[in-house]
Design a protein around this motif. Structure first.
Motif, PDB file in Angstrom:
ATOM      1  N   GLY A 147       0.819  -1.208   0.000  1.00 37.07           N
ATOM      2  CA  GLY A 147       0.000   0.000   0.000  1.00 37.07           C
ATOM      3  C   GLY A 147       0.851   1.254   0.000  1.00 37.07           C
ATOM      4  O   GLY A 147       2.052   1.215   0.262  1.00 37.07           O
ATOM      5  N   GLY A 148       0.192   2.396  -0.296  1.00 37.48           N
ATOM      6  CA  GLY A 148       0.847   3.690  -0.234  1.00 37.48           C
ATOM      7  C   GLY A 148       0.854   4.193   1.193  1.00 37.48           C
ATOM      8  O   GLY A 148       0.310   3.564   2.097  1.00 37.48           O
ATOM      9  N   GLY A 149       1.442   5.347   1.436  1.00 40.26           N
ATOM     10  CA  GLY A 149       1.572   5.894   2.784  1.00 40.26           C
ATOM     11  C   GLY A 149       0.256   6.035   3.518  1.00 40.26           C
ATOM     12  O   GLY A 149       0.096   5.546   4.638  1.00 40.26           O
ATOM     13  N   ALA A 150      -0.725   6.709   2.925  1.00 40.82           N
ATOM     14  CA  ALA A 150      -2.017   6.913   3.580  1.00 40.82           C
ATOM     15  C   ALA A 150      -2.750   5.583   3.751  1.00 40.82           C
ATOM     16  O   ALA A 150      -3.370   5.338   4.788  1.00 40.82           O
ATOM     17  N   THR A 151      -2.660   4.732   2.751  1.00 45.07           N
ATOM     18  CA  THR A 151      -3.312   3.419   2.823  1.00 45.07           C
ATOM     19  C   THR A 151      -2.729   2.598   3.958  1.00 45.07           C
ATOM     20  O   THR A 151      -3.453   1.944   4.703  1.00 45.07           O
ATOM     21  N   ARG A 152      -1.401   2.626   4.109  1.00 46.80           N
ATOM     22  CA  ARG A 152      -0.760   1.869   5.181  1.00 46.80           C
ATOM     23  C   ARG A 152      -1.136   2.412   6.546  1.00 46.80           C
ATOM     24  O   ARG A 152      -1.385   1.656   7.476  1.00 46.80           O
ATOM     25  N   ALA A 153      -1.189   3.747   6.685  1.00 43.82           N
ATOM     26  CA  ALA A 153      -1.537   4.351   7.974  1.00 43.82           C
ATOM     27  C   ALA A 153      -2.957   3.991   8.377  1.00 43.82           C
ATOM     28  O   ALA A 153      -3.212   3.585   9.518  1.00 43.82           O
ATOM     29  N   MET A 154      -3.894   4.138   7.453  1.00 42.01           N
ATOM     30  CA  MET A 154      -5.288   3.794   7.745  1.00 42.01           C
ATOM     31  C   MET A 154      -5.425   2.288   7.981  1.00 42.01           C
ATOM     32  O   MET A 154      -6.174   1.862   8.855  1.00 42.01           O
ATOM     33  N   GLY A 155      -4.699   1.507   7.220  1.00 42.93           N
ATOM     34  CA  GLY A 155      -4.745   0.056   7.373  1.00 42.93           C
ATOM     35  C   GLY A 155      -4.212  -0.397   8.715  1.00 42.93           C
ATOM     36  O   GLY A 155      -4.734  -1.335   9.317  1.00 42.93           O
ATOM     37  N   ALA A 156      -3.161   0.268   9.211  1.00 41.72           N
ATOM     38  CA  ALA A 156      -2.595  -0.095  10.508  1.00 41.72           C
ATOM     39  C   ALA A 156      -3.617   0.144  11.616  1.00 41.72           C
ATOM     40  O   ALA A 156      -3.766  -0.678  12.525  1.00 41.72           O
ATOM     41  N   VAL A 157      -4.341   1.254  11.539  1.00 33.22           N
ATOM     42  CA  VAL A 157      -5.386   1.539  12.523  1.00 33.22           C
ATOM     43  C   VAL A 157      -6.493   0.502  12.422  1.00 33.22           C
ATOM     44  O   VAL A 157      -6.949  -0.052  13.424  1.00 33.22           O
ATOM     45  N   ARG A 158      -6.945   0.217  11.193  1.00 37.69           N
ATOM     46  CA  ARG A 158      -8.015  -0.752  10.971  1.00 37.69           C
ATOM     47  C   ARG A 158      -7.588  -2.142  11.466  1.00 37.69           C
ATOM     48  O   ARG A 158      -8.381  -2.860  12.072  1.00 37.69           O
ATOM     49  N   ASP A 159      -6.334  -2.516  11.228  1.00 38.45           N
ATOM     50  CA  ASP A 159      -5.844  -3.819  11.679  1.00 38.45           C
ATOM     51  C   ASP A 159      -5.864  -3.929  13.198  1.00 38.45           C
ATOM     52  O   ASP A 159      -6.191  -4.971  13.751  1.00 38.45           O
ATOM     53  N   ARG A 183      -4.769  -5.049   1.264  1.00 37.09           N
ATOM     54  CA  ARG A 183      -4.237  -3.683   1.255  1.00 37.09           C
ATOM     55  C   ARG A 183      -3.152  -3.571   0.185  1.00 37.09           C
ATOM     56  O   ARG A 183      -2.240  -4.380   0.108  1.00 37.09           O
ATOM     57  N   GLY A 184      -3.265  -2.564  -0.666  1.00 36.96           N
ATOM     58  CA  GLY A 184      -2.281  -2.351  -1.717  1.00 36.96           C
ATOM     59  C   GLY A 184      -2.494  -3.223  -2.944  1.00 36.96           C
ATOM     60  O   GLY A 184      -1.626  -3.299  -3.806  1.00 36.96           O
ATOM     61  N   VAL A 185      -3.635  -3.893  -3.019  1.00 38.02           N
ATOM     62  CA  VAL A 185      -3.921  -4.799  -4.136  1.00 38.02           C
ATOM     63  C   VAL A 185      -5.200  -4.353  -4.833  1.00 38.02           C
ATOM     64  O   VAL A 185      -6.218  -4.124  -4.190  1.00 38.02           O
ATOM     65  N   ARG A 186      -5.140  -4.229  -6.150  1.00 41.87           N
ATOM     66  CA  ARG A 186      -6.333  -3.979  -6.968  1.00 41.87           C
ATOM     67  C   ARG A 186      -6.360  -5.058  -8.044  1.00 41.87           C
ATOM     68  O   ARG A 186      -5.323  -5.384  -8.622  1.00 41.87           O
ATOM     69  N   VAL A 187      -7.528  -5.614  -8.297  1.00 44.46           N
ATOM     70  CA  VAL A 187      -7.650  -6.673  -9.298  1.00 44.46           C
ATOM     71  C   VAL A 187      -8.811  -6.392 -10.233  1.00 44.46           C
ATOM     72  O   VAL A 187      -9.772  -5.715  -9.861  1.00 44.46           O
ATOM     73  N   GLU A 188      -8.689  -6.899 -11.422  1.00 48.10           N
ATOM     74  CA  GLU A 188      -9.790  -6.958 -12.379  1.00 48.10           C
ATOM     75  C   GLU A 188      -9.913  -8.429 -12.739  1.00 48.10           C
ATOM     76  O   GLU A 188      -8.955  -9.032 -13.214  1.00 48.10           O
ATOM     77  N   VAL A 189     -11.081  -8.989 -12.487  1.00 48.97           N
ATOM     78  CA  VAL A 189     -11.285 -10.411 -12.716  1.00 48.97           C
ATOM     79  C   VAL A 189     -12.388 -10.600 -13.738  1.00 48.97           C
ATOM     80  O   VAL A 189     -13.489 -10.080 -13.578  1.00 48.97           O
ATOM     81  N   GLY A 190     -12.065 -11.337 -14.795  1.00 51.80           N
ATOM     82  CA  GLY A 190     -13.054 -11.704 -15.802  1.00 51.80           C
ATOM     83  C   GLY A 190     -13.453 -13.152 -15.606  1.00 51.80           C
ATOM     84  O   GLY A 190     -13.203 -13.748 -14.564  1.00 51.80           O
ATOM     85  N   GLU A 191     -14.071 -13.712 -16.626  1.00 56.41           N
ATOM     86  CA  GLU A 191     -14.492 -15.110 -16.519  1.00 56.41           C
ATOM     87  C   GLU A 191     -13.321 -16.078 -16.556  1.00 56.41           C
ATOM     88  O   GLU A 191     -13.369 -17.136 -15.938  1.00 56.41           O
ATOM     89  N   LYS A 192     -12.262 -15.712 -17.301  1.00 54.04           N
ATOM     90  CA  LYS A 192     -11.128 -16.625 -17.456  1.00 54.04           C
ATOM     91  C   LYS A 192      -9.781 -15.994 -17.155  1.00 54.04           C
ATOM     92  O   LYS A 192      -8.773 -16.687 -17.117  1.00 54.04           O
ATOM     93  N   GLN A 193      -9.754 -14.674 -16.970  1.00 52.21           N
ATOM     94  CA  GLN A 193      -8.487 -13.971 -16.801  1.00 52.21           C
ATOM     95  C   GLN A 193      -8.555 -12.991 -15.633  1.00 52.21           C
ATOM     96  O   GLN A 193      -9.632 -12.567 -15.233  1.00 52.21           O
ATOM     97  N   ALA A 194      -7.354 -12.628 -15.155  1.00 50.35           N
ATOM     98  CA  ALA A 194      -7.249 -11.635 -14.091  1.00 50.35           C
ATOM     99  C   ALA A 194      -6.050 -10.732 -14.361  1.00 50.35           C
ATOM    100  O   ALA A 194      -5.031 -11.173 -14.898  1.00 50.35           O
ATOM    101  N   ALA A 195      -6.188  -9.458 -13.992  1.00 48.68           N
ATOM    102  CA  ALA A 195      -5.097  -8.491 -14.039  1.00 48.68           C
ATOM    103  C   ALA A 195      -4.946  -7.943 -12.620  1.00 48.68           C
ATOM    104  O   ALA A 195      -5.944  -7.707 -11.926  1.00 48.68           O
ATOM    105  N   ILE A 196      -3.708  -7.749 -12.196  1.00 49.45           N
ATOM    106  CA  ILE A 196      -3.441  -7.398 -10.800  1.00 49.45           C
ATOM    107  C   ILE A 196      -2.488  -6.214 -10.734  1.00 49.45           C
ATOM    108  O   ILE A 196      -1.473  -6.180 -11.437  1.00 49.45           O
ATOM    109  N   ASP A 197      -2.815  -5.231  -9.880  1.00 45.26           N
ATOM    110  CA  ASP A 197      -1.948  -4.083  -9.594  1.00 45.26           C
ATOM    111  C   ASP A 197      -1.571  -4.154  -8.126  1.00 45.26           C
ATOM    112  O   ASP A 197      -2.436  -4.327  -7.259  1.00 45.26           O
ATOM    113  N   LEU A 198      -0.278  -3.999  -7.833  1.00 46.63           N
ATOM    114  CA  LEU A 198       0.222  -4.102  -6.473  1.00 46.63           C
ATOM    115  C   LEU A 198       1.020  -2.855  -6.097  1.00 46.63           C
ATOM    116  O   LEU A 198       1.869  -2.410  -6.874  1.00 46.63           O
TER     117      LEU A 198
END
Length: 150
Positions: free
Chosen positions: A53-65, A75-90
């Motif tokens: 995750g990025g700075g703000a994401t990590r800070a908010m995530g630490a509190v939430r955790d 945290r820090g993961v975005r995905v696009e999932v189709g019927e047969k394929q997936a794309a992932i951003d980290l």
């Protein structure tokens, strides 16, 4: 969007319970959060990855955790999932001294292998965004574990 796989089979002539599952048709739906969780866990297993995750994401995530008393593997993961394929951003934070290109290659390979093996989806893209470098010895809020009793 969730991945869907339809399973069809021919009717089984055997009535034994061990063969019974072969005659059942249906579909498997894999939620985006399942793929994101697998990708997040696999990323954290790669040497040189300190956090996600990025700075703000990590800070908010630490509190939430701390409040939830559990880690958010997505945290820090975005995905696009189709019927047969997936794309992932980290979004990752690497440990200082880590060879970033090598770590990114290891992340791509490990995440792709884990997602494909566990879900059967073809991973068409794994983008690794290095958001920060962690210097060992410099503690942050997310590094400090809550200690209730000493």
């Amino acid at each position: 969007m969730a991945a869907t796989e339809t399973l069809a089979s021919t009717p089984s002539t055997s009535k034994s319970s061990s063969n019974r599952h072969q005659s059942i048709a249906g579909k498997v739906v894999i939620a985006d959060t399942v793929v994101a969780t697998i990708a997040g866990i696999a990323t954290r297993e790669v040497e040189g990855v300190h956090a996600m995750g990025g700075g703000a994401t990590r800070a908010m995530g630490a509190v939430r955790d701390r409040v939830a008393r559990s880690a958010d593997h997505t945290r820090g993961v975005r995905v696009e999932v189709g019927e047969k394929q997936a794309a992932i951003d980290l979004d990752v934070v690497v440990v200082y001294g880590t060879e970033i290109a090598g770590a990114a290659s290891g992340i791509r390979s490990h995440v792709s292998d884990a997602v494909e093996r566990m879900t059967g989806l073809e991973v068409v893209e794994v983008n690794v965004n290095v958001r920060d470098v962690h210097v060992p010895g410099e503690e942050t809020d997310e590094d400090e574990e809550e200690v209730r009793v000493r």
